[in-house]
Design a protein around this motif. Sequence first.
Motif, PDB file in Angstrom:
ATOM      1  N   VAL A  64       1.626  -5.804   0.462  1.00 17.90           N
ATOM      2  CA  VAL A  64       3.148  -6.369   0.297  1.00 17.90           C
ATOM      3  C   VAL A  64       2.239  -7.382  -1.260  1.00 17.90           C
ATOM      4  O   VAL A  64       2.781  -6.954  -2.597  1.00 17.90           O
ATOM      5  CB  VAL A  64       3.647  -7.062   0.406  1.00 17.90           C
ATOM      6  N   PRO A  65       1.069  -7.882  -1.224  1.00 16.75           N
ATOM      7  CA  PRO A  65       0.458  -8.147  -2.002  1.00 16.75           C
ATOM      8  C   PRO A  65      -0.044  -7.515  -2.898  1.00 16.75           C
ATOM      9  O   PRO A  65       0.349  -7.763  -4.477  1.00 16.75           O
ATOM     10  CB  PRO A  65       0.187  -9.623  -1.552  1.00 16.75           C
ATOM     11  N   ILE A 104       1.439  -0.169   1.429  1.00 11.71           N
ATOM     12  CA  ILE A 104       1.421  -0.790   2.226  1.00 11.71           C
ATOM     13  C   ILE A 104       1.021   0.226   3.636  1.00 11.71           C
ATOM     14  O   ILE A 104       0.919  -0.334   4.688  1.00 11.71           O
ATOM     15  CB  ILE A 104       3.238  -1.665   3.415  1.00 11.71           C
ATOM     16  N   ASP A 106      -1.233  -2.132   5.416  1.00  5.64           N
ATOM     17  CA  ASP A 106      -0.896  -3.116   6.529  1.00  5.64           C
ATOM     18  C   ASP A 106       0.137  -4.050   5.063  1.00  5.64           C
ATOM     19  O   ASP A 106      -0.384  -4.392   4.322  1.00  5.64           O
ATOM     20  CB  ASP A 106      -1.210  -3.480   7.335  1.00  5.64           C
ATOM     21  N   TRP A 107       1.289  -4.425   5.906  1.00  9.63           N
ATOM     22  CA  TRP A 107       2.109  -4.951   5.325  1.00  9.63           C
ATOM     23  C   TRP A 107       1.060  -6.401   5.254  1.00  9.63           C
ATOM     24  O   TRP A 107       1.936  -7.429   3.314  1.00  9.63           O
ATOM     25  CB  TRP A 107       3.098  -6.038   6.188  1.00  9.63           C
ATOM     26  N   TRP A 108       0.253  -6.849   5.545  1.00  5.85           N
ATOM     27  CA  TRP A 108       0.016  -8.649   4.924  1.00  5.85           C
ATOM     28  C   TRP A 108      -1.109  -8.483   3.236  1.00  5.85           C
ATOM     29  O   TRP A 108      -1.094  -9.212   2.818  1.00  5.85           O
ATOM     30  CB  TRP A 108      -0.944  -9.365   6.288  1.00  5.85           C
ATOM     31  N   LEU A 109      -1.758  -7.043   3.794  1.00  7.67           N
ATOM     32  CA  LEU A 109      -2.342  -6.632   1.844  1.00  7.67           C
ATOM     33  C   LEU A 109      -1.521  -6.315   1.182  1.00  7.67           C
ATOM     34  O   LEU A 109      -1.794  -5.802  -0.486  1.00  7.67           O
ATOM     35  CB  LEU A 109      -3.588  -6.323   2.412  1.00  7.67           C
TER      36      LEU A 109
END
Length: 290
Positions: A247-248, A238, A242-245
């Motif tokens: 987390v997945p 993270i 960053d969170w958008w990529l």
Amino acid sequence: MVQVDVFWSYGIGASFATAAAYQLADRPGSPRRRVLRWSDPYLMATVLYCSVLFAPSGVWLLWGFPDWETMQVAPGHEALPAWLVALFAATNVSQGLLGYWVAARLIAAGRAYAAFLQAGVGYLGMFFILVHGWDGRGYQRFFSADRKTFAAWPEHPGFGQVLSRVGDWLTSPVALTLYGMGAVLVPVMLAALVSWLGSGEREPGSGAAPGHVRIVLAVLGAVFGVALGSAVASSVLIHLLDWWLGVPAAAALIAVAVVRRGTGAAHRAFGLLALPDVHRGRPRHVPSAG
């Protein structure tokens, strides 16, 4: 910590149920068990542990170290409404009961590995908040005895600075209190897990019950190796993506390297406990990893 204990107590309840998997599982010719029956001694032991030991320890820390227990959010007792303290104590019991109930239902359905993963979810959530938190500074909040110490962290601390602050925290009053609580909470929990896992009635062909040392190593490895390692790896991803990529990417990593049957770290730890499981609709016993 207030933000952590919701996940931790859930993991504790699921751990207790998983440890009693052989005792809770349905067997051919035996009367079907009702999940969450108050006559269940393992359920009552879980409730007693959460209510007599775990919940009071949380309230003690909240009263004695409100800055630290709220992860540096509340500046003191005056910022804590009475209802919040009562709710916090109640969730330390109710979430443990919920974790036990979910895991027990999965065990009754022949899905002991899924029950084992419920404990993993609780511990992963706990460690992720401690390591990353909601702003990437979870570890800084944990290793700060109060808000003043937390505010003094540099914006981009180096490795040496982190080690220095961790060293200071290890001798702080909050850390000394945790040592004393851990000396009671951890041995009691491990004793219950070892006793239940070792005394479960094995079916013919399932193999002998694992030894006490192997049970302890499997439990500690699952908690501090698999769950904590997954939380650290998730936090790193993270931070990098960053969170958008992130987390997945973290979810994919955990699915492949941790949860996957046969090769995943969690499944290997589960195999050390020699618990019954169902795979693709057929009852089976996970082979020992040792």
